[in-house]
Enzyme design. Structure first.
Site, PDB file in Angstrom:
ATOM      1  N   ASP A   1      96.465  98.706  94.154  1.00  0.00           N
ATOM      2  CA  ASP A   1      95.627  99.741  93.536  1.00  0.00           C
ATOM      3  C   ASP A   1      94.473 100.104  94.472  1.00  0.00           C
ATOM      4  O   ASP A   1      93.872  99.220  95.077  1.00  0.00           O
ATOM      5  CB  ASP A   1      95.029  99.251  92.207  1.00  0.00           C
ATOM      6  CG  ASP A   1      96.101  98.801  91.208  1.00  0.00           C
ATOM      7  OD1 ASP A   1      95.804  97.928  90.378  1.00  0.00           O
ATOM      8  OD2 ASP A   1      97.229  99.307  91.316  1.00  0.00           O
TER       9      ASP A   1
ATOM     10  N   ASP B   1      89.988  89.964  85.304  1.00  0.00           N
ATOM     11  CA  ASP B   1      90.100  91.346  85.780  1.00  0.00           C
ATOM     12  C   ASP B   1      88.707  91.914  85.611  1.00  0.00           C
ATOM     13  O   ASP B   1      88.325  92.320  84.520  1.00  0.00           O
ATOM     14  CB  ASP B   1      91.126  92.126  84.938  1.00  0.00           C
ATOM     15  CG  ASP B   1      91.205  93.599  85.364  1.00  0.00           C
ATOM     16  OD1 ASP B   1      92.020  94.342  84.769  1.00  0.00           O
ATOM     17  OD2 ASP B   1      90.458  94.002  86.279  1.00  0.00           O
TER      18      ASP B   1
ATOM     19  N   GLU C   1      91.718  89.972  90.005  1.00  0.00           N
ATOM     20  CA  GLU C   1      92.585  91.093  90.386  1.00  0.00           C
ATOM     21  C   GLU C   1      92.222  91.614  91.774  1.00  0.00           C
ATOM     22  O   GLU C   1      93.053  92.142  92.501  1.00  0.00           O
ATOM     23  CB  GLU C   1      92.463  92.240  89.381  1.00  0.00           C
ATOM     24  CG  GLU C   1      93.343  93.433  89.751  1.00  0.00           C
ATOM     25  CD  GLU C   1      93.231  94.616  88.797  1.00  0.00           C
ATOM     26  OE1 GLU C   1      93.499  95.740  89.250  1.00  0.00           O
ATOM     27  OE2 GLU C   1      92.888  94.416  87.641  1.00  0.00           O
ATOM     28  N   GLU C   2      90.944  91.450  92.151  1.00  0.00           N
ATOM     29  CA  GLU C   2      90.468  92.033  93.421  1.00  0.00           C
ATOM     30  C   GLU C   2      90.576  91.070  94.601  1.00  0.00           C
ATOM     31  O   GLU C   2      90.172  91.412  95.715  1.00  0.00           O
ATOM     32  CB  GLU C   2      89.017  92.512  93.246  1.00  0.00           C
ATOM     33  CG  GLU C   2      88.780  93.453  92.090  1.00  0.00           C
ATOM     34  CD  GLU C   2      89.732  94.654  92.046  1.00  0.00           C
ATOM     35  OE1 GLU C   2      90.070  95.103  90.937  1.00  0.00           O
ATOM     36  OE2 GLU C   2      90.182  95.097  93.133  1.00  0.00           O
TER      37      GLU C   2
ATOM     38  N   ASP D   1      84.959  98.318  91.061  1.00  0.00           N
ATOM     39  CA  ASP D   1      85.866  97.153  91.106  1.00  0.00           C
ATOM     40  C   ASP D   1      85.223  96.054  91.952  1.00  0.00           C
ATOM     41  O   ASP D   1      85.170  94.894  91.566  1.00  0.00           O
ATOM     42  CB  ASP D   1      87.202  97.549  91.763  1.00  0.00           C
ATOM     43  CG  ASP D   1      88.154  98.313  90.866  1.00  0.00           C
ATOM     44  OD1 ASP D   1      88.798  99.275  91.352  1.00  0.00           O
ATOM     45  OD2 ASP D   1      88.251  97.946  89.696  1.00  0.00           O
TER      46      ASP D   1
ATOM     47  N   LEU E   1      87.212  94.649  86.374  1.00  0.00           N
ATOM     48  CA  LEU E   1      87.054  96.015  85.877  1.00  0.00           C
ATOM     49  C   LEU E   1      88.416  96.603  85.545  1.00  0.00           C
ATOM     50  O   LEU E   1      89.148  97.073  86.418  1.00  0.00           O
ATOM     51  CB  LEU E   1      86.338  96.899  86.893  1.00  0.00           C
ATOM     52  CG  LEU E   1      85.775  98.176  86.236  1.00  0.00           C
ATOM     53  CD1 LEU E   1      84.420  97.872  85.595  1.00  0.00           C
ATOM     54  CD2 LEU E   1      85.694  99.321  87.199  1.00  0.00           C
ATOM     55  N   ASP E   2      88.717  96.555  84.247  1.00  0.00           N
ATOM     56  CA  ASP E   2      89.990  97.102  83.768  1.00  0.00           C
ATOM     57  C   ASP E   2      89.813  98.584  83.466  1.00  0.00           C
ATOM     58  O   ASP E   2      88.776  98.997  82.967  1.00  0.00           O
ATOM     59  CB  ASP E   2      90.405  96.370  82.488  1.00  0.00           C
ATOM     60  CG  ASP E   2      91.560  97.058  81.794  1.00  0.00           C
ATOM     61  OD1 ASP E   2      91.359  97.599  80.684  1.00  0.00           O
ATOM     62  OD2 ASP E   2      92.639  97.152  82.411  1.00  0.00           O
TER      63      ASP E   2
ATOM     64  N   GLU F   1      95.312  89.791  82.866  1.00  0.00           N
ATOM     65  CA  GLU F   1      95.328  90.917  81.915  1.00  0.00           C
ATOM     66  C   GLU F   1      96.105  90.519  80.643  1.00  0.00           C
ATOM     67  O   GLU F   1      95.531  90.453  79.562  1.00  0.00           O
ATOM     68  CB  GLU F   1      95.938  92.170  82.557  1.00  0.00           C
ATOM     69  CG  GLU F   1      95.030  92.792  83.619  1.00  0.00           C
ATOM     70  CD  GLU F   1      95.681  93.936  84.385  1.00  0.00           C
ATOM     71  OE1 GLU F   1      94.975  94.933  84.656  1.00  0.00           O
ATOM     72  OE2 GLU F   1      96.886  93.838  84.729  1.00  0.00           O
TER      73      GLU F   1
HETATM   74  P1  FBP Z   1      93.379  98.208  86.364  1.00  0.00           P
HETATM   75  O1  FBP Z   1      92.949  96.877  85.881  1.00  0.00           O
HETATM   76  O2  FBP Z   1      93.598  98.236  87.815  1.00  0.00           O
HETATM   77  O3  FBP Z   1      92.556  99.293  85.879  1.00  0.00           O
HETATM   78  O4  FBP Z   1      94.888  98.481  85.767  1.00  0.00           O
HETATM   79  C1  FBP Z   1      95.270  98.396  84.528  1.00  0.00           C
HETATM   80  C2  FBP Z   1      95.293  99.760  83.819  1.00  0.00           C
HETATM   81  O5  FBP Z   1      94.339 100.624  84.318  1.00  0.00           O
HETATM   82  C3  FBP Z   1      95.145  99.592  82.314  1.00  0.00           C
HETATM   83  O6  FBP Z   1      93.828  99.447  81.932  1.00  0.00           O
HETATM   84  C4  FBP Z   1      95.733 100.891  81.803  1.00  0.00           C
HETATM   85  O7  FBP Z   1      96.219 100.801  80.497  1.00  0.00           O
HETATM   86  C5  FBP Z   1      96.856 101.159  82.797  1.00  0.00           C
HETATM   87  O8  FBP Z   1      96.570 100.365  83.972  1.00  0.00           O
HETATM   88  C6  FBP Z   1      96.900 102.598  83.182  1.00  0.00           C
HETATM   89  O9  FBP Z   1      97.992 102.765  84.011  1.00  0.00           O
HETATM   90  P2  FBP Z   1      98.636 104.226  84.229  1.00  0.00           P
HETATM   91  O10 FBP Z   1      97.591 105.036  84.929  1.00  0.00           O
HETATM   92  O11 FBP Z   1      99.841 103.962  85.067  1.00  0.00           O
HETATM   93  O12 FBP Z   1      98.974 104.754  82.890  1.00  0.00           O
END
Ligand code: FBP
Length: 334
Positions: free
Chosen positions: A64, A114, A93-94, A70, A116-117, A278
Site C-alpha cells: 500500500d 494497524d 502494518e507499516e 500512516d 492507521l486503518d 486487522e
Molecule cells: P489500510 O489499513 O491500509 O487502510 O487497509 C485496509 C482498508 O483500507 C480497510 O479499512 C477498508 O475497508 C479497505 O481496506 C478498503 O479497501 P478498498 O479500497 O479496496 O475497498
C-alpha cells in the site's frame, strides 16, 4: 455496571478487580494505546493545517502507498510503548519485520497494530481508525521469535480499535464484554459511553467494495443478489454502506447490526485484510459482543498465522448475517 462517564483507566481497574486472571499490566497497556490515540486524534483533526496530508512516496510491506499519517501513526505507537517495558515486540502494518523493543527484554506482551486503518480516507476527511491486538509473550527473556509473532487470534488477551470520526471512540475487550469510550477533548480523557455492547443478531446494512463483484465467487454474487431483494420479513433489501475504513464499517455493524466482508478477488487472491493486526483483533471484539467473524468458511480466531503480513478473506458482523454469508458461500443457499 459502571456509570456512563467513568474514565477508561477507572473502568480497566474495576475490570481487573473482577477478573484478576487477566489484570496484570492491562491497565498500563490500554492507557498507552489511549495515549497514542489522543495524539493521533489531535494530529488527524488538524492534518491539513500541519502538512500531514498526502503520500510519503514509499510503500508498506503489503504494497500500500504510505500516507504521512500512516508513518506518524506508526511512530506515535512505537514511542508510546518504547520506554514502558510492557511489550517485547510490535508487529505493525507499516513495518516489514516485528520491532523488538530492546529495553523490554523481560516484557510480558506482544502488540499487533494497524496504526492507521482506512488510509485512503485521510485526505478526504473521512473516518479512519487504529486496530490493536495484544498477546502474552511465549518465548524466554531476550529470545523473542516466531512463536511470539505467528499466533492464533484466540490467544489475544486484549483487543480493540479506535475510530477517528465525528468523535473519537475507543472500543476494547479483555474477554469479558465489549466497552466503548468517547474522547472528551477538553478533559483529554476517554469516558465510558457504550458499556457492554451487544451486536444485534441481524442488521439491515452490508459493507463491501462492489467494484469486485464480478470477481467474487458466484455464491457471494448470489448472496448479494439475495440481500438486495425486497422482503421486509427478513429486513431485506439490506442497504450498502461502505466508508473505505474497516473500523468505521465495523463500528456501525457492532452497534446497529449488519456485516462487512472483503472476500478473495482477482487482485487479492487471499482477500485484502491482514490477519494479525486487522482481522484477529476485530474478531475478538465482535465475538465478545455475540457477533461472528470468519473467512466465510473458517473462524478467524482459530487461524494460526503463517507469516506476519498474512491476508485472509474476511466477513464480520451480526451472527445471523455472517452465518447466512457462510451458508451461501458453502452452497447451502436457502
Ligand atoms: P489500510 O489499513 O491500509 O487502510 O487497509 C485496509 C482498508 O483500507 C480497510 O479499512 C477498508 O475497508 C479497505 O481496506 C478498503 O479497501 P478498498 O479500497 O479496496 O475497498
Amino acid at each position: 455496571m459502571a456509570k456512563i462517564g467513568t474514565t477508561l483507566s477507572q473502568h480497566i481497574l474495576e475490570a481487573g478487580q473482577r477478573h484478576p486472571e487477566v489484570a496484570g499490566q492491562l491497565s498500563m497497556l490500554l492507557s498507552q494505546i489511549a495515549f497514542a490515540a489522543k495524539i493521533l486524534s489531535r494530529e488527524i483533526s488538524r492534518a491539513a493545517l500541519v502538512g500531514k496530508l498526502g503520500l510519503v512516496g514509499e510503500r508498506n510491506p503489503t504494497g500500500d502507498a504510505q500516507k504521512k499519517l500512516d508513518i506518524f501513526g506508526n511512530e506515535t505507537v512505537i514511542e508510546a510503548f518504547a520506554n514502558t517495558g510492557l511489550v517485547a515486540a510490535i508487529i505493525s502494518e507499516e513495518l516489514e519485520e516485528p520491532k523488538c523493543i530492546a529495553c523490554a527484554a523481560d516484557a510480558e506482551y506482544v502488540l499487533c497494530i494497524d496504526p492507521l486503518d482506512g488510509s485512503s480516507n485521510t485526505d478526504i476527511n473521512g473516518s479512519v481508525g487504529t486496530i490493536f491486538g495484544i498477546y502474552p509473550r511465549k518465548s524466554e527473556v531476550g529470545k523473542e521469535g516466531e512463536k511470539d509473532f505467528l499466533r492464533k487470534g484466540s490467544e489475544q488477551v486484549v483487543a480493540g480499535y479506535v475510530m477517528y470520526g465525528t468523535s473519537t471512540v475507543l472500543v476494547y475487550t479483555i474477554g469479558h464484554g465489549v466497552h466503548g469510550f468517547t474522547l472528551d477533548h477538553d478533559l483529554g480523557e476517554f469516558l465510558l459511553s457504550h458499556e457492554n455492547i451487544i451486536c444485534p443478531e441481524r442488521g439491515h446494512t452490508y459493507s463491501a467494495n462492489l467494484a469486485h463483484y464480478r470477481d467474487w465467487h458466484p455464491n457471494i454474487q448470489k448472496f448479494i443478489d439475495y440481500m438486495t431483494q425486497s422482503d421486509p420479513s427478513t429486513s431485506r433489501p439490506y442497504s450498502l454502506r461502505y466508508t473505505g475504513a474497516l473500523v468505521a464499517d465495523l463500528h456501525r455493524s457492532l452497534l446497529e447490526g449488519g456485516l462487512y466482508f472483503y472476500p478473495a478477488d482477482a487482485e487479492h487472491r487471499d482477500g485484502k485484510l491482514r490477519l494479525l493486526y486487522e482481522c484477529a483483533p476485530l474478531a475478538f471484539v465482535v465475538e465478545q459482543a455475540r457477533g461472528k467473524a470468519s473467512t466465510g468458511i473458517q473462524r478467524i480466531l482459530d487461524i494460526q498465522a503463517k507469516f506476519i503480513h498474512q491476508r485472509v478473506p474476511f466477513v464480520i458482523g451480526s451472527a445471523e448475517d455472517v452465518e447466512l454469508f457462510e451458508k451461501f458461500l458453502t452452497k447451502e443457499s436457502p
